[in-house]
Motif scaffolding. Structure first.
Motif, PDB file in Angstrom:
ATOM      1  N   ILE A   3       0.848  -1.187   0.000  1.00  0.00           N
ATOM      2  CA  ILE A   3       0.000   0.000   0.000  1.00  0.00           C
ATOM      3  C   ILE A   3       0.884   1.237   0.000  1.00  0.00           C
ATOM      4  CG2 ILE A   3      -1.947  -1.091   1.187  1.00  0.00           C
ATOM      5  CD1 ILE A   3      -1.064   0.407   3.754  1.00  0.00           C
ATOM      6  N   ASP A   4       0.380   2.303  -0.601  1.00  0.00           N
ATOM      7  CA  ASP A   4       1.072   3.570  -0.480  1.00  0.00           C
ATOM      8  C   ASP A   4       0.466   4.361   0.676  1.00  0.00           C
ATOM      9  OD1 ASP A   4      -1.357   4.504  -1.524  1.00  0.00           O
ATOM     10  OD2 ASP A   4      -0.412   5.932  -2.881  1.00  0.00           O
ATOM     11  N   GLN A   5       1.163   5.399   1.093  1.00  0.00           N
ATOM     12  CA  GLN A   5       0.668   6.334   2.092  1.00  0.00           C
ATOM     13  C   GLN A   5       0.156   5.632   3.368  1.00  0.00           C
ATOM     14  OE1 GLN A   5      -0.485  10.001   1.244  1.00  0.00           O
ATOM     15  NE2 GLN A   5       0.701  10.001  -0.625  1.00  0.00           N
ATOM     16  N   LEU A   6       1.036   4.875   3.983  1.00  0.00           N
ATOM     17  CA  LEU A   6       0.700   4.237   5.255  1.00  0.00           C
ATOM     18  C   LEU A   6       0.356   5.313   6.282  1.00  0.00           C
ATOM     19  CD1 LEU A   6       0.670   1.688   7.108  1.00  0.00           C
ATOM     20  CD2 LEU A   6       3.092   2.166   7.569  1.00  0.00           C
ATOM     21  N   PRO A   7      -0.840   5.269   6.881  1.00  0.00           N
ATOM     22  CA  PRO A   7      -1.166   6.259   7.917  1.00  0.00           C
ATOM     23  C   PRO A   7      -0.101   6.233   9.009  1.00  0.00           C
ATOM     24  CG  PRO A   7      -3.131   5.042   7.286  1.00  0.00           C
ATOM     25  CD  PRO A   7      -1.969   4.356   6.623  1.00  0.00           C
ATOM     26  N   LEU A   8       0.370   7.403   9.379  1.00  0.00           N
ATOM     27  CA  LEU A   8       1.534   7.471  10.253  1.00  0.00           C
ATOM     28  C   LEU A   8       1.274   6.891  11.638  1.00  0.00           C
ATOM     29  CD1 LEU A   8       2.702  10.955   9.053  1.00  0.00           C
ATOM     30  CD2 LEU A   8       3.667   8.734   8.465  1.00  0.00           C
ATOM     31  N   GLY A   9       0.019   6.888  12.056  1.00  0.00           N
ATOM     32  CA  GLY A   9      -0.308   6.264  13.322  1.00  0.00           C
ATOM     33  C   GLY A   9      -0.191   4.750  13.298  1.00  0.00           C
ATOM     34  N   GLN A  10      -0.057   4.195  12.076  1.00  0.00           N
ATOM     35  CA  GLN A  10       0.035   2.739  11.927  1.00  0.00           C
ATOM     36  C   GLN A  10       1.472   2.260  11.685  1.00  0.00           C
ATOM     37  OE1 GLN A  10      -2.765   0.669  12.123  1.00  0.00           O
ATOM     38  NE2 GLN A  10      -3.815   2.551  12.772  1.00  0.00           N
ATOM     39  N   VAL A  11       2.426   3.186  11.616  1.00  0.00           N
ATOM     40  CA  VAL A  11       3.793   2.802  11.272  1.00  0.00           C
ATOM     41  C   VAL A  11       4.361   1.789  12.252  1.00  0.00           C
ATOM     42  CG1 VAL A  11       6.173   3.635  11.082  1.00  0.00           C
ATOM     43  CG2 VAL A  11       4.316   4.921  10.014  1.00  0.00           C
ATOM     44  N   ASN A  12       4.252   2.062  13.542  1.00  0.00           N
ATOM     45  CA  ASN A  12       4.832   1.150  14.536  1.00  0.00           C
ATOM     46  C   ASN A  12       4.122  -0.197  14.553  1.00  0.00           C
ATOM     47  OD1 ASN A  12       6.780   3.006  15.321  1.00  0.00           O
ATOM     48  ND2 ASN A  12       5.500   3.874  16.947  1.00  0.00           N
ATOM     49  N   ILE A  13       2.816  -0.181  14.294  1.00  0.00           N
ATOM     50  CA  ILE A  13       2.060  -1.446  14.236  1.00  0.00           C
ATOM     51  C   ILE A  13       2.573  -2.310  13.098  1.00  0.00           C
ATOM     52  CG2 ILE A  13      -0.227  -2.430  13.785  1.00  0.00           C
ATOM     53  CD1 ILE A  13      -1.413   0.027  15.190  1.00  0.00           C
ATOM     54  N   VAL A  14       2.774  -1.700  11.934  1.00  0.00           N
ATOM     55  CA  VAL A  14       3.263  -2.462  10.783  1.00  0.00           C
ATOM     56  C   VAL A  14       4.704  -2.909  11.008  1.00  0.00           C
ATOM     57  CG1 VAL A  14       3.772  -2.347   8.315  1.00  0.00           C
ATOM     58  CG2 VAL A  14       1.657  -1.341   9.192  1.00  0.00           C
ATOM     59  N   LYS A  15       5.524  -2.031  11.577  1.00  0.00           N
ATOM     60  CA  LYS A  15       6.921  -2.402  11.830  1.00  0.00           C
ATOM     61  C   LYS A  15       7.032  -3.574  12.792  1.00  0.00           C
ATOM     62  CE  LYS A  15       9.498   1.876  10.952  1.00  0.00           C
ATOM     63  NZ  LYS A  15      10.316   2.952  11.555  1.00  0.00           N
ATOM     64  N   ALA A  16       6.073  -3.679  13.715  1.00  0.00           N
ATOM     65  CA  ALA A  16       6.114  -4.760  14.707  1.00  0.00           C
ATOM     66  C   ALA A  16       5.711  -6.103  14.120  1.00  0.00           C
ATOM     67  CB  ALA A  16       5.203  -4.407  15.881  1.00  0.00           C
ATOM     68  N   ASN A  17       5.162  -6.091  12.919  1.00  0.00           N
ATOM     69  CA  ASN A  17       4.718  -7.322  12.267  1.00  0.00           C
ATOM     70  C   ASN A  17       5.863  -7.871  11.423  1.00  0.00           C
ATOM     71  OD1 ASN A  17       3.530  -9.267  10.566  1.00  0.00           O
ATOM     72  ND2 ASN A  17       1.554  -8.220  10.641  1.00  0.00           N
ATOM     73  N   PRO A  18       6.404  -9.025  11.762  1.00  0.00           N
ATOM     74  CA  PRO A  18       7.584  -9.547  11.041  1.00  0.00           C
ATOM     75  C   PRO A  18       7.311  -9.882   9.582  1.00  0.00           C
ATOM     76  CG  PRO A  18       6.699 -11.200  12.551  1.00  0.00           C
ATOM     77  CD  PRO A  18       5.975  -9.929  12.853  1.00  0.00           C
ATOM     78  N   SER A  19       6.054  -9.994   9.205  1.00  0.00           N
ATOM     79  CA  SER A  19       5.741 -10.316   7.810  1.00  0.00           C
ATOM     80  C   SER A  19       5.537  -9.062   6.966  1.00  0.00           C
ATOM     81  CB  SER A  19       4.481 -11.188   7.745  1.00  0.00           C
ATOM     82  OG  SER A  19       3.339 -10.482   8.189  1.00  0.00           O
TER      83      SER A  19
END
Length: 521
Positions: A257-273
């Motif tokens: 996806i483009d333009q990841l909402p910035l409030g979701q950055v850490n959530i996505v980074k924490a996901n190893p996949s």
């Protein structure tokens, strides 16, 4: 990209043209280490990459020369290659052309096409197609998005000296021609081009298109870059809603996806996949004030609104720190950007004073916003809060992307928009002149227009930068933009998707047309 030095294209010129001109180089046909980012596998072929792109509506288009929304731009980059292009550091390289050569006075440019080029239908790409493309873009009866960048082009005098060579003349020296033709709005199309049934010069060819929903592209079997694209298909899906776009990635319905909402950055980074792709860019999401309509027809009101903004708070709260503070001037990556202009800060008392002098104390205005780019709606809400301190009531009116880019687009009195990275003169052509296709602020300043026109015709880099600095300062003092910051581009993708790289364009996810991307399944 692989080294410029091994494949530098020779430019014949007696003038001291800009370093960017002297650095034009032919692109490699392979995937470089830089472009493969953190890839851990060798490139693989096959597969369907599903990409969620922010925005889109029933007004979506396939037209190479009239993209407006993010999905429009993503489609254009898949379908149409340009004569020149950019690398991930914003350096200009050759693409469909293998050389772009100026005359000694930069009034004539000779474009030579690579040998063996073909469109997706197998038809050769020739000089006649290039001529047709430039004449279509600059048609005075229906000028396209890039037309203002070529106002000096003598369109009726464009000629082919042979099937692979086009000679273009301009009425004034144009040292920025390579930068102009590297913009994605200059994709090469065939003679007789039908945007509803497009033939491709880019890495992918159209398979299906449903406006406001999705588009599917198949590998262009005649693409000129050896071994590319690696994917069999690309599916671009419109996602006006941020939550739905992120959930689609986390749920496996899309691969990137483009333009990841910035409030979701850490959530996505924490996901190893999952992987986050962050790039520092010159992209900007301005507030746009129409200088020809009240209350913004008064320069004091425009200055007051710029003084209302707490830029540091904007970057921290809206962007979560993923960006840099702006100073009401665009094109920060341009080598001519005037970094010596004092940083404008918040000054509520001065803003109040200016509004009082303009007879606009206790002002109430509507601010039109839409989720067409990450952070726009949030920025509108933060600005409304900041404005209260100056006695300004800002009514935030959120509309859907279809309405925002509908009949009222470019007519809103006070609104927002988004722009990707551009150099100053390219941006000025797109949005600054009375005749520009995206003149959101209805800016029509004679002093500024004369400076920019002179800069466009100036081949000496130092002299050109001096003119650009003057033009910047005019907009800084009385322009119609509030440029509070430059967001980083923050995208996300499944870890099995490889080949993405950070890039300064503002559209790293799509800037290479997914031609370097592969699926490590």
């Amino acid at each position: 990209m692989t080294s410029h030095n091994r494949r530098r294209t020779r430019l014949i010129t007696s003038l001291a043209l800009s370093a960017s001109l002297l650095g034009l180089a032919a692109c490699s046909s392979g995937v470089s280490a830089a472009q493969s980012g953190s890839a851990v596998s060798d490139p693989k072929t096959g597969g369907n990459l599903r990409v969620g792109i922010v925005g889109g509506s029933a007004k979506d288009t396939l037209d190479a020369h009239a993209p407006v929304t993010h999905p429009d731009q993503a489609r254009a980059i898949q379908l149409y290659d340009t004569l020149a292009t950019y690398d991930d550091q914003r350096g200009i390289q050759m693409a469909l052309a293998d050389s772009v050569t100026p005359s000694a006075d930069a009034r004539t440019w000779t474009v030579h096409l690579r040998p063996g080029l073909k469109f997706s239908d197998g038809k050769p790409i020739t000089a006649e197609d290039v001529i047709f493309t430039f004449r279509r873009i600059t048609d005075p009866a229906a000028p396209m998005a890039g037309a203002t960048s070529l106002t000096t082009l003598q369109r009726d005098a464009i000629q082919a000296s042979d099937p692979s060579t086009v000679v273009l003349s301009v009425s004034a020296p144009n040292s920025m021609f390579p930068d102009t033709i590297a913009q994605y709005t200059f994709g090469i199309v065939p003679v007789g081009y039908d945007p509803k049934n497009p033939v491709s010069s880019g890495p992918f060819a159209l398979e299906t298109f449903t406006p406001g929903q999705q588009s599917v592209f198949a590998r262009n079997p005649h693409y000129w870059r050896t071994g590319q694209p690696l994917l069999d298909k690309v599916t671009i899906i419109d996602f006006p809603d941020d939550t739905a776009r992120v959930n689609a990635l986390l749920g496996g319905q899309v691969d990137a996806i483009d333009q990841l909402p910035l409030g979701q950055v850490n959530i996505v980074k924490a996901n190893p996949s999952m992987k986050v792709l962050e790039s520092t860019t010159g992209s900007w999401t301005p507030f746009t004030m129409r200088v020809d309509q009240a209350p913004f027809d008064d320069p004091k009101v425009r200055e007051a609104f710029r003084l209302i903004v707490d830029r540091k708070q904007m970057v921290e709260q809206v962007l979560g720190g993923h960006g840099t503070i702006g100073n009401d001037m665009y094109a920060p990556l341009d080598k001519c950007f005037p970094s010596d202009v004092p940083q404008r800060g918040q000054d509520i008392e001065k803003a109040k004073q200016l509004l009082a002098e303009a007879g606009k104390s206790n002002l109430s205005v509507d601010l039109v916003t839409s989720p067409v780019a990450a952070g726009l709606v949030e920025a509108a809400q933060v600005f409304a809060q900041q404005a209260k301190a100056a006695g300004v009531n800002v009514n935030v009116k959120k509309v859907d992307p279809g309405e925002f880019y509908g009949d009222q687009y470019l007519q809103w009195t006070f609104a927002q928009d988004f722009w990707f990275t551009r150099d100053y003169l390219s941006q000025a052509s797109a949005s600054g002149f009375k005749t520009s296709p995206y003149n959101e602020t209805h800016w029509n300043d004679a002093d500024w227009s004369a400076l920019v026109a002179k800069a466009q015709a100036t081949t000496d880099e130092a002299a050109r930068c001096s003119l650009i600095a003057e033009a910047h300062k005019i907009e800084f003092e009385r322009g119609g933009y509030i440029i509070w910051g430059f967001p980083n581009s923050v995208d996300a993708h499944s870890a099995m998707v490889q080949g993405f790289t950070p890039d300064k364009s503002g559209i790293p996810l799509t800037s290479f047309g997914f031609r370097n991307v592969w699926l490590n399944k």
